[in-house]
Design an enzyme around this catalytic site. Structure first.
Site: not given
Ligand code: NI
Length: 175
Positions: A46, A51, A101-102, A143-144, A147
């Site tokens: 995702g 991000q 998380c990225l 989660h997204e 963000h």
């Molecule tokens: Ni994330």
């Protein structure tokens, strides 16, 4: 398509409420393509526009339902691109699970999420999008959507750990 840099704190875009998309322009289509490519290369399951330092309410998710459950037959991954996503319904049940998380490389944490959510928004063609998700897919969407509100999982986590190399294989795919 282009691979974009995934930003990390203290980048301010990660912490701002992203703007609603009012018109689906070629730039939005390009943004979706870039999100998909960047997510796949990362690799992750995702990614949200903040991000990659874009303050717009656009997310992508690519996930094979059942892949968290060894006993369930794995289905091919499905790609979702959602513009202005919102959670319109949630289950009463909440579940604890690990997330990475990225935008926070090197860490994972335990987060309580709704077991099931209904997500509404627009697809890349501007048509209504609606999805009832459960389990890991529901977790990724929560989660997204966090963000695009400027929320990171560490704000909600009951515990956060540093990833040790030997743990790598058991870790959740980052989002
Ligand atoms: Ni994330």
């Amino acid at each position: 398509m282009a691979i974009r840099e995934i930003v990390t704190p203290p980048n301010p875009t990660l912490r701002q409420r992203a703007q609603k998309v009012h018109r689906i322009t070629p730039e939005i289509a390009q943004l979706i393509d870039d999100l998909v490519e960047t997510m796949r290369v990362a690799p992750g399951v995702g990614l949200a526009a903040p991000q990659i330092d874009v303050g717009l309410r656009v997310i992508v998710v690519e996930y094979a339902e059942g892949s968290e459950d060894e006993d369930a037959p794995e289905k091919p991954p499905k790609l979702y691109a959602v513009i202005n996503p919102e959670i319109t319904r949630t289950s009463k049940d909440r579940v604890l699970g690990n997330e990475a998380c990225l935008s926070l490389p090197g860490y994972f944490g335990e987060v309580e999420r709704y077991e099931r959510v209904t997500v509404k928004g627009l697809n890349r063609h501007g048509q209504d999008f609606k999805l009832k998700a459960k389990g890991w897919l529901a977790r990724i969407f929560q989660h997204e959507i966090d963000h695009i509100e400027g929320i990171l999982y560490i704000d909600r986590a009951t515990q956060v750990w540093r990833i040790e190399e030997q743990e790598d294989e058991e870790l959740p795919a980052p989002v």
